[in-house]
Design a protein around this motif. Structure first.
Motif, mmCIF file in Angstrom:
data_model
loop_
_atom_site.group_PDB
_atom_site.id
_atom_site.type_symbol
_atom_site.label_atom_id
_atom_site.label_comp_id
_atom_site.label_asym_id
_atom_site.label_seq_id
_atom_site.Cartn_x
_atom_site.Cartn_y
_atom_site.Cartn_z
ATOM 1 N N ALA A 86 52.880 34.963 31.897
ATOM 2 C CA ALA A 86 51.771 34.238 32.517
ATOM 3 C C ALA A 86 51.629 33.674 33.880
ATOM 4 O O ALA A 86 50.460 33.677 34.465
ATOM 5 C CB ALA A 86 51.503 32.745 31.477
ATOM 6 N N THR A 87 52.839 33.259 34.411
ATOM 7 C CA THR A 87 53.144 33.050 35.741
ATOM 8 C C THR A 87 52.745 34.056 36.584
ATOM 9 O O THR A 87 52.015 34.147 37.829
ATOM 10 C CB THR A 87 54.360 32.603 36.256
ATOM 11 N N ALA A 88 52.974 35.503 36.501
ATOM 12 C CA ALA A 88 52.910 36.723 37.141
ATOM 13 C C ALA A 88 51.372 36.833 37.096
ATOM 14 O O ALA A 88 50.792 37.323 38.308
ATOM 15 C CB ALA A 88 53.597 37.686 36.498
ATOM 16 N N ALA A 89 50.752 36.749 35.943
ATOM 17 C CA ALA A 89 49.089 36.920 36.016
ATOM 18 C C ALA A 89 48.411 35.877 36.838
ATOM 19 O O ALA A 89 47.626 36.309 37.442
ATOM 20 C CB ALA A 89 48.621 36.974 34.435
ATOM 21 N N THR A 90 48.781 34.796 36.545
ATOM 22 C CA THR A 90 48.199 33.568 37.499
ATOM 23 C C THR A 90 48.411 33.834 38.984
ATOM 24 O O THR A 90 47.478 33.673 39.754
ATOM 25 C CB THR A 90 48.603 32.365 37.118
ATOM 26 N N ASN A 91 49.594 34.133 39.307
ATOM 27 C CA ASN A 91 49.908 34.608 40.747
ATOM 28 C C ASN A 91 49.130 35.626 41.284
ATOM 29 O O ASN A 91 48.526 35.645 42.423
ATOM 30 C CB ASN A 91 51.503 34.751 40.819
ATOM 31 N N ALA A 92 48.847 36.696 40.589
ATOM 32 C CA ALA A 92 48.088 37.746 40.758
ATOM 33 C C ALA A 92 46.737 37.392 41.040
ATOM 34 O O ALA A 92 45.916 37.797 41.950
ATOM 35 C CB ALA A 92 48.319 38.935 40.036
ATOM 36 N N LEU A 93 46.257 36.504 40.245
ATOM 37 C CA LEU A 93 44.731 36.186 40.306
ATOM 38 C C LEU A 93 44.631 35.297 41.556
ATOM 39 O O LEU A 93 43.667 35.185 42.283
ATOM 40 C CB LEU A 93 44.408 35.577 38.966
ATOM 41 N N ASP A 94 45.664 34.531 41.719
ATOM 42 C CA ASP A 94 45.294 33.378 42.770
ATOM 43 C C ASP A 94 45.473 34.153 44.184
ATOM 44 O O ASP A 94 45.072 33.544 45.311
ATOM 45 C CB ASP A 94 46.706 32.343 42.717
ATOM 46 N N HIS A 95 46.058 35.190 44.144
ATOM 47 C CA HIS A 95 46.288 36.199 45.476
ATOM 48 C C HIS A 95 45.083 37.239 45.284
ATOM 49 O O HIS A 95 45.503 38.399 46.025
ATOM 50 C CB HIS A 95 47.726 36.712 45.706
ATOM 51 N N GLN A 96 43.890 36.945 44.827
ATOM 52 C CA GLN A 96 42.594 37.775 44.931
ATOM 53 C C GLN A 96 43.009 39.175 44.312
ATOM 54 O O GLN A 96 42.223 39.936 44.569
ATOM 55 C CB GLN A 96 42.108 38.066 46.238
ATOM 56 N N ALA A 97 43.720 39.281 43.086
ATOM 57 C CA ALA A 97 43.895 40.599 42.315
ATOM 58 C C ALA A 97 42.623 40.458 41.644
ATOM 59 O O ALA A 97 42.018 39.640 40.962
ATOM 60 C CB ALA A 97 44.852 40.414 41.525
ATOM 61 N N ASP A 98 42.042 41.772 41.200
ATOM 62 C CA ASP A 98 40.680 41.956 40.353
ATOM 63 C C ASP A 98 40.903 41.605 39.022
ATOM 64 O O ASP A 98 42.184 42.081 38.467
ATOM 65 C CB ASP A 98 40.363 43.349 40.674
ATOM 66 N N ILE A 99 40.383 41.028 38.187
ATOM 67 C CA ILE A 99 40.593 40.274 36.826
ATOM 68 C C ILE A 99 40.712 41.197 35.813
ATOM 69 O O ILE A 99 41.449 41.409 34.989
ATOM 70 C CB ILE A 99 39.939 39.169 36.460
ATOM 71 N N ALA A 100 39.879 42.467 36.064
ATOM 72 C CA ALA A 100 39.817 43.780 35.409
ATOM 73 C C ALA A 100 41.220 44.204 35.526
ATOM 74 O O ALA A 100 41.591 45.021 34.540
ATOM 75 C CB ALA A 100 38.789 44.519 35.590
ATOM 76 N N LYS A 101 41.674 44.592 36.751
ATOM 77 C CA LYS A 101 43.037 45.327 36.969
ATOM 78 C C LYS A 101 44.124 44.214 36.242
ATOM 79 O O LYS A 101 45.080 44.893 35.661
ATOM 80 C CB LYS A 101 43.375 45.391 38.499
ATOM 81 N N VAL A 102 44.168 42.773 36.372
ATOM 82 C CA VAL A 102 45.096 42.244 35.700
ATOM 83 C C VAL A 102 45.008 42.397 34.441
ATOM 84 O O VAL A 102 46.116 42.601 33.671
ATOM 85 C CB VAL A 102 44.985 40.793 36.203
#
Length: 134
Positions: A86-102
């Motif tokens: 969950a932390t990795a997913a939140t971190n990726a999203l907070d750093h502008q990762a595309d939600i579909a890629k996450v």
């Protein structure tokens, strides 16, 4: 580009691109763990197996959970392996990762499951209210 083969829930297999820095660290770990020659084997393997003596198979998800709990407790708190995910997913999203890629990265069948980790909408500055040009 190197990839990791990840086996998920329901025997879903996906291939995730491996960051070059992570790739080097994984190879160092494999060498230290004594299975550096086996690039296609399981990344995390048991250090002993009292039942069969074989060490080539991956540790079980339950064993990973117990290890994370054990090591986090030594640090003064207890979390599960899912908290790391969950932390990795939140971190990726907070750093502008595309939600579909996450979503693909996590292996979620439904994007609604991935949105649970998306806390960007809880920050007032990220509200659509502040995105409208007047």
């Amino acid at each position: 580009m190197p990839h990791l083969k990840v086996s998920g829930t329901g025997d879903k297999t996906r291939y995730l691109p491996l960051h070059p820095g992570t790739n080097a660290l994984i190879h160092e770990y494999l060498e230290a763990a004594g299975h550096g020659e086996d690039d296609n084997g399981a990344l995390f393997r048991p250090i002993k197996n009292n039942r069969t003596g074989m060490l080539a198979k991956a540790v079980t998800p339950d064993a990973v959970y117990k290890l994370v709990r054990q090591y986090s407790a030594l640090l003064g708190f207890e979390i599960g392996a899912h908290a790391l995910r969950a932390t990795a997913a939140t971190n990726a999203l907070d750093h502008q990762a595309d939600i579909a890629k996450v979503q693909e990265w996590l292996g979620h069948a439904n994007i609604a499951t991935t949105r649970i980790y998306d806390h960007r909408k809880t920050r007032p500055a990220d509200s659509p209210t502040f995105k409208v040009a007047y």
